[in-house]
Design a protein around this motif. Structure first.
Motif, PDB file in Angstrom:
ATOM      1  N   THR A 153      -5.441  62.832   9.099  1.00  0.00           N
ATOM      2  CA  THR A 153      -6.053  64.155   9.039  1.00  0.00           C
ATOM      3  C   THR A 153      -5.089  65.220   8.540  1.00  0.00           C
ATOM      4  O   THR A 153      -5.461  66.072   7.719  1.00  0.00           O
ATOM      5  N   LEU A 198      -4.831  65.028   4.891  1.00  0.00           N
ATOM      6  CA  LEU A 198      -5.997  65.632   4.236  1.00  0.00           C
ATOM      7  C   LEU A 198      -5.799  67.137   4.069  1.00  0.00           C
ATOM      8  O   LEU A 198      -6.052  67.696   3.000  1.00  0.00           O
ATOM      9  N   ILE A 249      -7.363  56.980   7.942  1.00  0.00           N
ATOM     10  CA  ILE A 249      -7.389  58.368   7.508  1.00  0.00           C
ATOM     11  C   ILE A 249      -6.357  59.185   8.278  1.00  0.00           C
ATOM     12  O   ILE A 249      -6.310  59.145   9.503  1.00  0.00           O
ATOM     13  N   GLU A 265     -17.672  59.756  14.433  1.00  0.00           N
ATOM     14  CA  GLU A 265     -16.857  60.518  13.489  1.00  0.00           C
ATOM     15  C   GLU A 265     -15.789  59.625  12.869  1.00  0.00           C
ATOM     16  O   GLU A 265     -15.537  59.680  11.675  1.00  0.00           O
ATOM     17  N   TYR A 323     -15.079  62.022   1.327  1.00  0.00           N
ATOM     18  CA  TYR A 323     -15.976  62.866   2.121  1.00  0.00           C
ATOM     19  C   TYR A 323     -15.154  63.798   2.996  1.00  0.00           C
ATOM     20  O   TYR A 323     -15.434  64.989   3.107  1.00  0.00           O
ATOM     21  N   ARG A 324     -14.131  63.248   3.622  1.00  0.00           N
ATOM     22  CA  ARG A 324     -13.289  64.062   4.495  1.00  0.00           C
ATOM     23  C   ARG A 324     -12.543  65.138   3.714  1.00  0.00           C
ATOM     24  O   ARG A 324     -12.425  66.271   4.158  1.00  0.00           O
ATOM     25  N   GLN A 360     -14.442  68.284   2.961  1.00  0.00           N
ATOM     26  CA  GLN A 360     -14.615  69.240   4.052  1.00  0.00           C
ATOM     27  C   GLN A 360     -13.482  70.253   4.113  1.00  0.00           C
ATOM     28  O   GLN A 360     -13.598  71.280   4.784  1.00  0.00           O
ATOM     29  N   HIS A 361     -12.388  69.961   3.424  1.00  0.00           N
ATOM     30  CA  HIS A 361     -11.219  70.846   3.451  1.00  0.00           C
ATOM     31  C   HIS A 361     -11.096  71.692   2.195  1.00  0.00           C
ATOM     32  O   HIS A 361     -10.129  72.443   2.042  1.00  0.00           O
ATOM     33  N   GLU A 372     -15.090  58.758   8.947  1.00  0.00           N
ATOM     34  CA  GLU A 372     -13.802  59.084   8.354  1.00  0.00           C
ATOM     35  C   GLU A 372     -13.138  57.874   7.708  1.00  0.00           C
ATOM     36  O   GLU A 372     -12.590  57.963   6.620  1.00  0.00           O
TER      37      GLU A 372
END
Length: 301
Positions: free
Chosen positions: A119, A122, A117, A69, A79-80, A83-84, A73
């Motif tokens: 999180t 994001l 990254i 993962e 891409y990440r 997902q949000h 990331e």
């Protein structure tokens, strides 16, 4: 000992061709526009919606995630971010929304979008977009331009992966030798318009390599339906006795549902998911390939 199947079922994206590389280039094209590679300033710490909140920092220990993962990331922040964000249908979020979220994420960020990254950042960036806020340094015109850069790059045909051309030639010869007893199927969950680009580039849609192309979600039920159709297509006294081999790059999306249907599974890990570890016996492939052409030996093609 070689396997002697009546049918071959092949995955398309990231098994036969490198869709991941095409998406990477599309995301890079979007980021270049947002960073100002077109000669205009990109997202910065000033301008934008005055109501936008301050981006948070990650709490300690948030980066302690599985290696596969983390690899995904740290190589693709877009891409990440996707997902949000809510899906707009098809294969992900609205691209202008994605561009705005990326602009929020990069605003005031040192080291560029790939510099580790964060999180919580994001989540914050996607929340700003969902709230209708405008990112600093990215007006609607820039967001549209970034989205168009993504679409343009994604329209390029994905290249065949190592060994794919040899495998396709082997499948063609194998089918031709016994057309009444052998059949081949391409089984994909990909978007039809994007797959059409790959089909045209690699001569897939004309029946040269595959007797059928199935574009459906991969589940045990849909694999059973595919196997049932295969059983009816080959000339056997008992169609349910048809031996089916499935080749794919994902343990969860290819190997697990194929195993549940009693197929022989060949797992060829690719760049998107990496080399996965089975989480249960249901995800254990019968064979693991380094490149697709290794299937020629296993299948005696």
């Amino acid at each position: 000992m070689p396997v002697s199947p009546h049918a071959l079922v092949l995955d398309a994206d990231n098994t036969l061709w490198d869709t991941n590389a095409t998406f990477r280039e599309a995301r890079s094209a979007m980021i270049r526009v947002l960073q100002g590679a077109d000669g205009h300033p990109g997202p910065g710490p000033s301008s934008g919606d005055d109501d936008a909140e301050t981006p948070p920092a990650d709490p300690p220990g948030e980066e302690a995630r599985p290696d596969a993962e983390k690899r995904l990331e740290t190589t693709d922040v877009l891409y990440r971010l996707s997902q949000h964000l809510p899906s707009s249908g098809g294969e992900g979020p609205d691209l202008e929304q994605l561009a705005r979220a990326a602009a929020f994420y990069m605003s005031g960020l040192r080291g560029g979008p790939e510099a580790g990254i964060q999180t919580s950042r994001l989540r914050w960036a996607s929340a700003q977009v969902r709230a209708g806020r405008q990112p600093p340094g990215c007006d609607r015109s820039r967001a549209r331009k970034a989205a168009e850069a993504f679409r343009s790059a994604l329209s390029a045909a994905p290249p065949l992966l190592d060994g794919a051309a040899s495998l396709l030639r082997g499948v063609q010869a194998w089918r031709t030798a016994r057309p009444d007893r052998r059949t081949s199927v391409l089984f994909s969950e990909g978007a039809p318009d994007r797959l059409e680009v790959a089909f045209d580039a690699h001569g897939i849609g004309g029946g040269q390599y595959f007797d059928d192309i199935v574009l459906r979600e991969k589940t045990p039920d849909t694999f059973r339906e595919v196997c049932h159709a295969i059983g009816n297509a080959v000339d056997l006294p008992e169609p349910q006795a048809a031996e089916v081999v499935v080749i794919g790059d994902s343990l969860q999306r290819d190997v697990r549902p194929a195993n549940a249907t009693g197929c022989t599974t060949l797992y060829c890990p690719g760049d998107l998911w990496g080399r996965e570890t089975p989480e249960a016996a249901s995800e254990q492939p019968d064979y693991t390939l380094g490149t697709l052409d290794e299937a020629l030996r296993i299948l005696d093609l």
